[in-house]
Write a protein that holds these residues in place. Structure first.
Motif: not given
Length: 450
Positions: A354-368
């Protein structure tokens, strides 16, 4: 490259019937993206998607009945990994090239899907992937068995070669392996200024979260029950028991309601919700967007409801239940400057392509468990086309197995860096009882610290 093939055919006044067209195999979520990119960068190529999201049943049957005739003027046929296994006609036609996108999908050499893809006749093969080694070095063997069968020997020979207890000897062997495969690997890093000179920076930070009283109580109950059960279990039964407990503990770290299978997710019952709200309050002020990833599909809608209340606006949710057409519409909507402020995504459904470059923050709510999977998800925002610095927030509940997972992930990133900056694999189910209980035990002092 495909355009060059087409121009060469035209210049020679002929078209190679036996080697045309090219077959492109990819995840369902990338069909629309490939179509848009080809229309933009290679409009001269005739591109045909063979999938029910783009063709009706009659058209699909027509192509399958006589592919040589119906695809005579087509340059590229795109389909999905799932269809390749089920549709025999794809393996009965000789293709010019077979190209795999997100080629880690064939990392399991013994899987039926992998065997089906490797059986497709063609003149050449190309594997595209950002994670050539996702779990262990056996993944790499399977990719090269597709592209260049025999180069890395048999599975047994390769496994023996890369297995060395001495760290120095392993380093030497991996260096030799890298030299062997180097002529066949074209590696491009988006952080390389020669590739793109103006890619913004990426900052990763660990967000330490505590546990609420309810979370701590449930967590301790699960660990106590597992400790007792381990005394009388072994083999497959033990492995199943351990995996189930690990999943339950991760659910509790997210929210008690996820573990208890409740419909109401009260924000005050999870420290992670509080941390997420704090991050989003800053984003509201800056008018920035965020992607929130969770490995639990059942966590996505509660998170979306919470974020909608926080932002005062609704957002988007992408899971495995989202249709291909709806995915494309959602991406287009999110990519609009005035589009939704957030998208909640299940990692397995939207962690790639996916190309979602409008987002400048990423949250990993839980860890893989696997850092490569997390990095792939982060790269939905941190990719070519991004104009702002990207901040990655990785939530970790202190004093729990999440903290040890984080330590494990850091260690995995250091293994095999001489080869592909890749990682190894740690099997928690193979730990001794004492090792396992130490790994998952609750450090109440750390978990309850403000």
């Amino acid at each position: 490259m495909l355009l060059q093939f087409k121009h060469a055919d035209r210049a020679s006044g002929k078209k190679l019937k036996a080697d045309s067209p090219t077959l492109l195999i990819l995840p369902t979520s990338l069909l629309g993206n490939w179509q848009r990119e080809i229309e933009k960068f290679a409009p001269g190529l005739k591109f045909q998607i063979w999938h029910r999201s783009m063709l009706n049943a009659k058209a699909m049957k027509s192509i399958a009945a006589d592919p040589q005739k119906t695809l005579a003027d087509v340059d590229v046929v795109a389909t999905t990994y799932g269809l390749v296994r089920r549709e025999k006609w794809l393996a009965e036609m000789k293709w010019r090239l077979v190209i795999l996108d997100e080629a880690q999908a064939i990392k399991n050499a013994g899987a039926a899907q992998t065997k089906s893809i490797k059986a497709i006749p063609c003149a050449g093969r190309i594997a595209l992937t950002g994670t050539p080694v996702e779990n262990h070095l056996g993944d790499l063997w399977s990719l090269f068995d597709f592209c260049l069968p025999g180069l890395l020997g048999t599975p047994a020979q390769f496994k023996k070669f890369v297995k060395a207890e001495d760290a120095k000897e392993l380093s030497q062997r991996l260096t030799s392996l890298r030299k062997l495969i180097q002529p066949y690997v074209l590696r491009r890093m988006k952080t390389d200024p020669r590739i793109i000179s103006d890619l913004p920076e990426k900052t990763e930070m660990r967000v330490d979260c505590g546990l609420t009283t309810t979370q701590a109580s449930l967590y301790q109950t699960i660990t106590d029950e597992l400790a007792k059960a381990l005394e009388d279990s072994e083999g497959i039964q033990r492995r199943g028991m351990v995996l189930a407990a690990l999943m339950q503990l991760k659910q509790i770290c997210n929210h008690p309601a996820l573990y208890l299978k409740q419909s109401e997710f009260e924000p005050k019952q999870s420290a992670k919700f509080s941390e997420l709200a704090s991050i989003c309050e800053t984003l509201i002020e800056k008018q920035e967007k965020v992607l929130v990833f969770s490995q639990f599909q059942s966590m996505c809608h509660p998170l979306s409801d919470f974020l909608a209340e926080t932002f005062g606006r609704s957002g988007l949710v992408l899971t495995g239940n989202t249709s291909t057409k709806k995915r494309s519409r959602m991406i287009d909507e999110f990519q609009q400057p005035n589009g939704p402020p957030f998208m909640v995504i299940s990692v397995k459904a939207g962690g790639t392509g996916l190309n979602l470059t409008q987002a400048s923050h990423v949250v990993h709510f839980d860890r893989w468990w696997n850092p490569a999977v997390e990095d792939q998800a982060t790269d939905r925002a941190f990719r070519i086309g991004q104009k702002r610095n990207v901040i990655v927030h990785k939530f970790v509940c202190r004093g729990t197995l999440e903290e040890r997972i984080d330590d494990m992930i850091r260690a995995k990133k250091q293994i095999s860096e001489e080869l592909f900056d890749s990682e190894g694999q740690i099997q928690l189910t193979e730990m001794t009882n004492d090792q396992l209980m130490k790994f998952i035990s609750l450090d109440l002092e750390k978990a309850s610290a403000n």
